[in-house]
Design an enzyme around this catalytic site. Structure first.
Site, PDB file in Angstrom:
ATOM      1  NE  ARG A  88      -3.683  -2.115   2.538  1.00 50.50           N
ATOM      2  CZ  ARG A  88      -4.578  -2.353   2.084  1.00 50.50           C
ATOM      3  NH1 ARG A  88      -5.279  -1.596   1.296  1.00 50.50           N
ATOM      4  NH2 ARG A  88      -5.564  -3.542   2.179  1.00 50.50           N
ATOM      5  NE  ARG A 127     -18.474  -3.250   0.647  1.00 52.81           N
ATOM      6  CZ  ARG A 127     -17.297  -3.152   0.275  1.00 52.81           C
ATOM      7  NH1 ARG A 127     -16.437  -3.542  -0.655  1.00 52.81           N
ATOM      8  NH2 ARG A 127     -16.713  -2.021   0.918  1.00 52.81           N
ATOM      9  NE  ARG A 159     -17.507  -2.927   5.786  1.00 54.22           N
ATOM     10  CZ  ARG A 159     -16.654  -3.614   5.032  1.00 54.22           C
ATOM     11  NH1 ARG A 159     -15.928  -4.507   5.939  1.00 54.22           N
ATOM     12  NH2 ARG A 159     -16.129  -3.525   3.741  1.00 54.22           N
TER      13      ARG A 159
END
Length: 213
Positions: A88, A127, A159
């Protein structure tokens, strides 16, 4: 074949990783998975990682890369690895390069799944995940029972970091951290392939495999 997957949150890396691994005769290596496995097994590196996790601190790159190296050295990954979430930042890319060199391996390609921000926001906004197994689902509503066949008793939730504003913040972080990594790979001669990640899942898989052939 060892490849690294890149892409914005929601670009489809999690969907494409198992498909690519199967087509290439490789195994998926995801940072979270090997980290949890090392902690569960109580390896030296796993215990190091646990000491950071228990006090809510980030696990240092050298510990994570040590765990990745131990995993890559096992027979499971002898046929290759699809590395998802391992790289990352530029220091992580440099560290992975050293790990592969020490194991007598090399990075064959970096696949970047490309998709517009607005499409990402639309995708992630639809989602939901199971609050037990964390499996993601699309086209379902919060509160529904987890539809997995094993019926783990979980229910679907959305979430907070999947809300539109949170998603745009995540995309901003992705650009800040990841674009320098891709530039580093290009400067060091890696094969960097941009994949159009919009369309049917099978089509995206074919595009990715076409870049690797």
């Amino acid at each position: 074949m060892d490849i690294v997957l890149f892409g914005k949150p929601g670009a489809g890396k999690g969907t494409q990783a198992p498909r690519l691994a199967e087509a290439l005769g490789a195994q998926i290596l995801a940072t979270g998975d090997v980290l949890r496995a090392a902690v569960k097994e109580g390896t030296t590196r796993g215990l190091q990682a646990k000491s950071y996790m228990d006090r809510g601190a980030l696990v240092p790159d050298d510990v994570i890369l040590g765990i990745v190296k131990e995993a890559l050295a096992t027979p499971k990954y002898a046929g290759g690895a699809v590395l998802d979430g391992v790289v990352r930042t530029v220091p992580q890319a440099e560290g992975l390069e050293r790990v592969l060199c020490e194991l007598g391996r090399r990075l064959d390609a970096v696949l970047v799944f490309d998709i517009e921000d607005d499409e990402i926001v639309r995708r992630i906004g639809g989602r939901v995940v199971c609050d037990v197994c964390q499996t993601p689902f699309m086209g379902r509503e919060p509160g529904e029972p987890c539809p997995k066949p094993e019926r783990d008793g979980g229910h679907l939730v959305r979430r907070k970091d999947d809300e539109p504003e949170a998603v745009r913040n995540r995309l901003s972080v992705y650009r800040d951290q990841t674009l320098p990594v891709l530039a580093w790979y290009e400067q060091h001669g890696a094969k960097v392939c941009e994949i159009d990640a919009v369309g049917a899942v099978d089509d995206v898989t074919r595009r990715a495999l076409g870049c690797l052939s």
